[in-house]
Design an enzyme around this catalytic site. Structure first.
Site, PDB file in Angstrom:
ATOM      1  N   TYR A 141       0.808  -1.210   0.000  1.00 44.70           N
ATOM      2  CA  TYR A 141       0.000   0.000   0.000  1.00 44.70           C
ATOM      3  C   TYR A 141       0.846   1.267   0.000  1.00 44.70           C
ATOM      4  O   TYR A 141       0.352   2.345  -0.331  1.00 44.70           O
ATOM      5  CB  TYR A 141      -0.932   0.016   1.210  1.00 44.70           C
ATOM      6  CG  TYR A 141      -1.985  -1.079   1.213  1.00 44.70           C
ATOM      7  CD1 TYR A 141      -2.130  -1.936   0.128  1.00 44.70           C
ATOM      8  CD2 TYR A 141      -2.826  -1.262   2.289  1.00 44.70           C
ATOM      9  CE1 TYR A 141      -3.084  -2.938   0.117  1.00 44.70           C
ATOM     10  CE2 TYR A 141      -3.791  -2.262   2.300  1.00 44.70           C
ATOM     11  CZ  TYR A 141      -3.907  -3.101   1.209  1.00 44.70           C
ATOM     12  OH  TYR A 141      -4.862  -4.083   1.209  1.00 44.70           O
ATOM     13  N   LYS A 191       4.308 -15.137   3.714  1.00 46.30           N
ATOM     14  CA  LYS A 191       4.391 -16.003   2.536  1.00 46.30           C
ATOM     15  C   LYS A 191       5.863 -16.215   2.224  1.00 46.30           C
ATOM     16  O   LYS A 191       6.362 -15.923   1.125  1.00 46.30           O
ATOM     17  CB  LYS A 191       3.653 -15.357   1.357  1.00 46.30           C
ATOM     18  CG  LYS A 191       3.383 -16.313   0.188  1.00 46.30           C
ATOM     19  CD  LYS A 191       2.491 -17.473   0.546  1.00 46.30           C
ATOM     20  CE  LYS A 191       2.198 -18.312  -0.701  1.00 46.30           C
ATOM     21  NZ  LYS A 191       1.506 -19.578  -0.354  1.00 46.30           N
ATOM     22  N   ASP A 223      -2.013 -18.426   3.168  1.00 45.69           N
ATOM     23  CA  ASP A 223      -3.081 -19.276   2.656  1.00 45.69           C
ATOM     24  C   ASP A 223      -3.500 -20.314   3.681  1.00 45.69           C
ATOM     25  O   ASP A 223      -4.695 -20.587   3.863  1.00 45.69           O
ATOM     26  CB  ASP A 223      -2.675 -19.931   1.331  1.00 45.69           C
ATOM     27  CG  ASP A 223      -1.258 -20.474   1.329  1.00 45.69           C
ATOM     28  OD1 ASP A 223      -0.512 -20.236   2.302  1.00 45.69           O
ATOM     29  OD2 ASP A 223      -0.889 -21.137   0.344  1.00 45.69           O
ATOM     30  N   ASP A 247      -5.254  -6.855   6.092  1.00 46.71           N
ATOM     31  CA  ASP A 247      -6.481  -6.272   5.556  1.00 46.71           C
ATOM     32  C   ASP A 247      -7.462  -7.377   5.164  1.00 46.71           C
ATOM     33  O   ASP A 247      -8.654  -7.335   5.490  1.00 46.71           O
ATOM     34  CB  ASP A 247      -6.117  -5.404   4.347  1.00 46.71           C
ATOM     35  CG  ASP A 247      -7.248  -4.493   3.891  1.00 46.71           C
ATOM     36  OD1 ASP A 247      -8.334  -4.521   4.509  1.00 46.71           O
ATOM     37  OD2 ASP A 247      -7.048  -3.746   2.926  1.00 46.71           O
ATOM     38  N   ASP A 251     -11.095  -8.960   7.434  1.00 45.41           N
ATOM     39  CA  ASP A 251     -12.439  -9.032   6.867  1.00 45.41           C
ATOM     40  C   ASP A 251     -12.979 -10.454   6.947  1.00 45.41           C
ATOM     41  O   ASP A 251     -14.166 -10.676   7.232  1.00 45.41           O
ATOM     42  CB  ASP A 251     -12.424  -8.564   5.409  1.00 45.41           C
ATOM     43  CG  ASP A 251     -12.376  -7.048   5.283  1.00 45.41           C
ATOM     44  OD1 ASP A 251     -12.192  -6.372   6.314  1.00 45.41           O
ATOM     45  OD2 ASP A 251     -12.505  -6.541   4.159  1.00 45.41           O
TER      46      ASP A 251
END
Length: 368
Positions: A141, A191, A223, A247, A251
């Protein structure tokens, strides 16, 4: 105490949920003998309409002069055609940077009254109580270079994931420090099998863990973490992760506990804390009076605890929300098919009434 706040209602359902959260804050302040100093400013789409800037100078100055900032949401489809630097979301990213808030705390708690409201089986979700600690000022970001180049049909987009060791160290210390006061478990999500950023992340987090011997550290690929979050969410305590992964996972955690409308957040690390519900602007339901204001109210509770160190007041707010849910009151996102639901304002009234009832009780009862 004088509670000096900047209020940024923002876009979409932001003004609706912030209105009810402020009613709860005003009730808590009245019952506990505090005064409020509230300054309202624009951000995001609201600021673009007024000043063609998603983060006006007045908003920055007011925020920096406050003890805390309460934000509703930013974003609106009407600004999708704007250049990247004028999108509503860019105002929020700039605000986080101006305030220096590098750590985003996103709790996800399954209230006992909502166990049946989760898409997961009750025996899987019951007892879920985790917090995602998301790095907020680095990663994709904010990384440079970033660009979109070329003609239509032959364009190339570039976003850069970038982290420096000190950025990882400070967010890791925030997570381990938080875990000390909880169940003393940190799961660091990365990751590292693919990304150099994640390999550095894992190495630095492992080094910081040596300063917190009493806290158990585990590493997990993102994952695998996403899968584990829906298969055995109760095993998580503190999830530590970088900006984009946090982020997405936060959610997902909202769905696990019943609704993203329940999730608060606190962005910390600078001199001024930033507090906002996780749900976003939800333009499809804006202005209809059906938005869930509980995430905004629980963000007020986090603000009372972290910026003003008012634990009894924070606990009273949290207990009021829990009491209203236990009494069977639901907004539309929480109601089962055929079940009656409350409007945004009606839910606010119920929580205000619960604050009045709880604040009349002994402090040990308020604190639970």
């Amino acid at each position: 105490m004088l509670l000096n706040l900047t209020i940024l209602p923002g876009d979409g359902i932001g003004p609706e949920v912030i209105r009810e959260a402020l009613r709860v804050l005003e009730s808590v302040a009245e019952r506990f003998g505090h005064q409020l100093s509230l300054t309202q400013q624009n951000i995001g789409g609201a600021a673009l309409r007024a000043e063609n800037d998603p983060l006006p100078k007045d908003t920055i100055e007011s925020s920096l002069a406050s003890r805390a900032v309460l934000l509703g949401a930013v974003g609106s489809p009407e600004f999708d055609r704007y250049p990247a630097h004028l999108r509503p979301e860019r105002g929020l990213l700039r605000l986080r940077k101006e305030l220096g808030v590098f750590a985003n705390l996103r709790p996800a708690v399954c209230f006992p009254a909502l166990v049946e409201g989760s898409p997961l089986r009750a025996e899987v979700v019951r007892g879920t109580d985790l917090v995602i600690v998301r790095e907020l000022l680095g990663g994709l970001y904010f990384g440079q270079p970033r660009s979109l180049q070329g003609s239509t049909g032959n364009r190339t987009a570039i976003d850069t994931m970038q982290y420096q060791e000190p950025e990882i160290e400070r967010i890791a210390r925030m997570a381990f420090g938080l875990a000390r006061g909880r169940r003393r478990k940190v799961t660091s999500v990365d990751k590292a099998n693919v990304l150099d950023c994640s390999r550095l992340w894992r190495e630095v987090v492992t080094g910081v863990a040596k300063e917190y011997r009493e806290v158990q550290l585990a590493h997990m690929y993102v994952d695998a973490a996403a899968m584990a979050l829906v298969s055995h969410p109760t095993e998580f305590d503190v999830l530590l992760t970088e900006n984009m992964f946090g982020d997405i996972l936060s959610d997902q955690a909202g769905s696990v506990v019943g609704s993203i409308g329940l999730l608060p957040s606190a962005s910390l690390g600078g001199s001024v804390g930033l507090y906002e519900p996780v749900h976003g602007s939800a333009p499809d339901i804006a202005g209809r009076g059906i938005a869930n204001p509980l995430g905004a109210m629980l963000s007020v509770a986090m603000m009372l605890r972290y910026s003003f160190h008012l634990d009894a007041e924070a606990s009273c707010t949290e207990r009021a929300v829990e009491a209203v849910l236990s009494a069977g009151h639901r907004t539309r996102d929480l109601a089962k098919p055929g079940e009656n639901s409350l409007t945004t304002e009606e839910m606010g009234t119920k929580v205000v009434e619960a604050v009045h009832e709880l604040s009349a009780m002994p402090e040990r009862v308020i604190a639970g």
